[in-house]
Motif scaffolding. Structure first.
Motif, PDB file in Angstrom:
ATOM      1  N   VAL A  98       0.839  -1.204   0.000  1.00  0.00           N
ATOM      2  CA  VAL A  98       0.000   0.000   0.000  1.00  0.00           C
ATOM      3  C   VAL A  98       0.873   1.253   0.000  1.00  0.00           C
ATOM      4  O   VAL A  98       0.588   2.227  -0.710  1.00  0.00           O
ATOM      5  CB  VAL A  98      -0.942  -0.010   1.222  1.00  0.00           C
ATOM      6  CG1 VAL A  98      -1.651   1.334   1.363  1.00  0.00           C
ATOM      7  CG2 VAL A  98      -1.960  -1.137   1.100  1.00  0.00           C
ATOM      8  N   ASN A 101       2.475   1.736  -3.359  1.00  0.00           N
ATOM      9  CA  ASN A 101       1.489   2.043  -4.396  1.00  0.00           C
ATOM     10  C   ASN A 101       1.111   3.522  -4.420  1.00  0.00           C
ATOM     11  O   ASN A 101       0.414   3.969  -5.336  1.00  0.00           O
ATOM     12  CB  ASN A 101       0.235   1.190  -4.180  1.00  0.00           C
ATOM     13  CG  ASN A 101      -0.716   1.251  -5.350  1.00  0.00           C
ATOM     14  OD1 ASN A 101      -0.321   1.043  -6.497  1.00  0.00           O
ATOM     15  ND2 ASN A 101      -1.981   1.540  -5.079  1.00  0.00           N
ATOM     16  N   LEU A 186      -3.115  -4.085  -6.253  1.00  0.00           N
ATOM     17  CA  LEU A 186      -3.505  -2.706  -5.953  1.00  0.00           C
ATOM     18  C   LEU A 186      -3.591  -1.851  -7.210  1.00  0.00           C
ATOM     19  O   LEU A 186      -4.402  -0.918  -7.272  1.00  0.00           O
ATOM     20  CB  LEU A 186      -2.502  -2.093  -4.971  1.00  0.00           C
ATOM     21  CG  LEU A 186      -2.570  -2.595  -3.527  1.00  0.00           C
ATOM     22  CD1 LEU A 186      -1.363  -2.117  -2.732  1.00  0.00           C
ATOM     23  CD2 LEU A 186      -3.865  -2.139  -2.863  1.00  0.00           C
ATOM     24  N   VAL A 189      -7.162  -1.974  -8.674  1.00  0.00           N
ATOM     25  CA  VAL A 189      -8.338  -1.471  -7.953  1.00  0.00           C
ATOM     26  C   VAL A 189      -8.872  -0.244  -8.679  1.00  0.00           C
ATOM     27  O   VAL A 189      -8.135   0.734  -8.875  1.00  0.00           O
ATOM     28  CB  VAL A 189      -7.982  -1.115  -6.499  1.00  0.00           C
ATOM     29  CG1 VAL A 189      -9.208  -0.557  -5.777  1.00  0.00           C
ATOM     30  CG2 VAL A 189      -7.437  -2.331  -5.770  1.00  0.00           C
ATOM     31  N   TYR A 194     -12.613   4.601  -5.054  1.00  0.00           N
ATOM     32  CA  TYR A 194     -12.061   5.543  -4.072  1.00  0.00           C
ATOM     33  C   TYR A 194     -12.747   6.902  -4.188  1.00  0.00           C
ATOM     34  O   TYR A 194     -13.045   7.548  -3.176  1.00  0.00           O
ATOM     35  CB  TYR A 194     -10.555   5.702  -4.272  1.00  0.00           C
ATOM     36  CG  TYR A 194      -9.760   4.460  -3.938  1.00  0.00           C
ATOM     37  CD1 TYR A 194      -9.679   4.001  -2.626  1.00  0.00           C
ATOM     38  CD2 TYR A 194      -9.078   3.761  -4.930  1.00  0.00           C
ATOM     39  CE1 TYR A 194      -8.942   2.869  -2.316  1.00  0.00           C
ATOM     40  CE2 TYR A 194      -8.331   2.626  -4.625  1.00  0.00           C
ATOM     41  CZ  TYR A 194      -8.275   2.185  -3.320  1.00  0.00           C
ATOM     42  OH  TYR A 194      -7.549   1.074  -3.011  1.00  0.00           O
ATOM     43  N   GLN A 207     -11.488   3.840   3.580  1.00  0.00           N
ATOM     44  CA  GLN A 207     -11.298   3.391   2.200  1.00  0.00           C
ATOM     45  C   GLN A 207     -10.485   2.098   2.154  1.00  0.00           C
ATOM     46  O   GLN A 207     -10.770   1.197   1.368  1.00  0.00           O
ATOM     47  CB  GLN A 207     -10.599   4.479   1.385  1.00  0.00           C
ATOM     48  CG  GLN A 207     -11.474   5.677   1.079  1.00  0.00           C
ATOM     49  CD  GLN A 207     -10.738   6.732   0.275  1.00  0.00           C
ATOM     50  OE1 GLN A 207      -9.511   6.778   0.250  1.00  0.00           O
ATOM     51  NE2 GLN A 207     -11.493   7.599  -0.401  1.00  0.00           N
ATOM     52  N   PHE A 208      -9.476   2.028   3.014  1.00  0.00           N
ATOM     53  CA  PHE A 208      -8.662   0.814   3.049  1.00  0.00           C
ATOM     54  C   PHE A 208      -9.487  -0.387   3.498  1.00  0.00           C
ATOM     55  O   PHE A 208      -9.400  -1.475   2.893  1.00  0.00           O
ATOM     56  CB  PHE A 208      -7.475   1.016   3.997  1.00  0.00           C
ATOM     57  CG  PHE A 208      -6.639  -0.207   4.188  1.00  0.00           C
ATOM     58  CD1 PHE A 208      -5.729  -0.614   3.219  1.00  0.00           C
ATOM     59  CD2 PHE A 208      -6.763  -0.972   5.345  1.00  0.00           C
ATOM     60  CE1 PHE A 208      -4.958  -1.757   3.391  1.00  0.00           C
ATOM     61  CE2 PHE A 208      -5.997  -2.112   5.527  1.00  0.00           C
ATOM     62  CZ  PHE A 208      -5.091  -2.509   4.549  1.00  0.00           C
ATOM     63  N   THR A 212     -10.233  -1.176  -0.425  1.00  0.00           N
ATOM     64  CA  THR A 212      -9.002  -1.890  -0.795  1.00  0.00           C
ATOM     65  C   THR A 212      -9.046  -3.356  -0.391  1.00  0.00           C
ATOM     66  O   THR A 212      -8.816  -4.242  -1.220  1.00  0.00           O
ATOM     67  CB  THR A 212      -7.785  -1.211  -0.146  1.00  0.00           C
ATOM     68  OG1 THR A 212      -7.763   0.170  -0.507  1.00  0.00           O
ATOM     69  CG2 THR A 212      -6.503  -1.877  -0.598  1.00  0.00           C
ATOM     70  N   LEU A 216      -9.152  -6.798  -2.731  1.00  0.00           N
ATOM     71  CA  LEU A 216      -7.948  -7.628  -2.708  1.00  0.00           C
ATOM     72  C   LEU A 216      -8.160  -9.000  -2.082  1.00  0.00           C
ATOM     73  O   LEU A 216      -7.218  -9.794  -2.004  1.00  0.00           O
ATOM     74  CB  LEU A 216      -6.834  -6.924  -1.943  1.00  0.00           C
ATOM     75  CG  LEU A 216      -6.179  -5.706  -2.605  1.00  0.00           C
ATOM     76  CD1 LEU A 216      -5.075  -5.168  -1.709  1.00  0.00           C
ATOM     77  CD2 LEU A 216      -5.611  -6.071  -3.969  1.00  0.00           C
TER      78      LEU A 216
END
Length: 303
Positions: A98, A101, A186, A189, A194, A207-208, A212, A216
């Protein structure tokens, strides 16, 4: 009409060519995979010490497992190694993926640096280095002295209470391959998710957790299954760090190391070793099946 007559002949030629090119693969499966598997099943029903002929003993090798104290210890050590090491390695891999990214400059350099431990962790050199780092006069004790912690003379790999944790730390250090896979995931996505969550007032942590991670989950599932399988097969690290003994007091006796000792140690009991191999296949198969069963509850695919 001639075109339609020649078409089936051309198709048959292509099929024959395909079969010829696939022949090495079929031969490899038969003689390198299926053949040894069938032989090992037969050996697991015998008493065989390399010298002499195998002696049929039926299910005695499997019954012997029930009273094998060192086998139970190896299972205990291995399950601790897997239960603690695999989640920690995945969490660290996802965290760094993360971070990388986010558009870090020099991404290729960092990606290579973090991936290198995955390439070298199984080597003898890294195992020897690990023994030195966590030894009585190692770097860990030297750094601890800087902070006023008097641990000089204490061998972390020589203490039954801490030896297995050094192996777990070595496993966590090899997060690179999982990180590369997470990083690739990632990149896939959709940014629209987002943007939509930001419009709804979601912060970065939300958001994670809600964008995410759900996207994932197939990749997390893949890395989890592969991590469990690879952890149960860990051998080189435990062998080098413990000097091949699984010590101290069998605290680093992982399953693969115990299997090796039965095969090439003083026992040289190939029949019992074959039975242990099939027990390992059963354990890994059951755990993999359970992962697939429970994945229906938490793994989310595109559909």
């Amino acid at each position: 009409m001639s075109v339609f007559k020649r078409a089936p002949i051309a198709v048959r030629r292509e099929e024959r060519a395909a079969h010829i090119f696939m022949l090495p693969w079929f031969l490899g499966v038969i003689f390198i995979t299926l053949g040894p598997m069938i032989v090992s099943i037969g050996l697991s029903l015998t008493k065989y010490r390399l010298i002499g002929s195998p002696k049929f003993v039926g299910l005695d090798n499997y019954v012997k497992m029930l009273s094998d104290a060192r086998l139970m210890q190896s299972l205990k050590v291995t399950f601790l190694y897997v239960i603690v090491g695999v989640p920690l390695a995945l969490a660290l891999a996802l965290l760094l993926a993360v971070v990388l990214n986010k558009g870090v400059s020099g991404l290729s350099f960092y990606r290579s640096v973090y991936y290198l431990p995955s390439l070298f962790a199984g080597s003898v050199a890294i195992g020897v280095l690990w023994r030195q780092v966590f030894g009585a006069q190692g770097i860990i004790n030297t750094v601890a002295e800087w902070f006023g912690i008097n641990s000089m003379g204490h061998s972390w790999v020589g203490d039954p209470k801490t030896a297995i944790w050094t192996l777990i730390l070595l496993h966590v250090w090899t997060f690179g391959s999982s990180m590369i896979i997470f990083l690739a995931g990632l990149r896939q996505v959709p940014q629209e998710l987002y943007e939509a969550s930001a419009l709804d007032g979601a912060n970065k942590w939300q958001q994670f957790c809600h964008v995410t991670v759900p996207v994932l989950t197939p990749i997390i599932f893949f890395n989890l299954v592969m991590g469990i399988i690879n952890s149960f097969q860990n051998f080189a690290q435990a062998f080098v760090v413990s000097g091949g003994t699984g010590g101290p007091t069998d605290s680093t006796l992982v399953y693969a190391l115990y299997l090796y000792q039965q095969a090439f140690g003083s026992a040289r009991n190939m029949g019992y070793t074959a039975a242990l191999g099939w027990l390992l296949v059963l354990i890994v198969g059951v755990l993999t099946g359970l992962n697939f069963l429970f994945s229906k509850k938490w793994v989310h695919y595109a559909d």
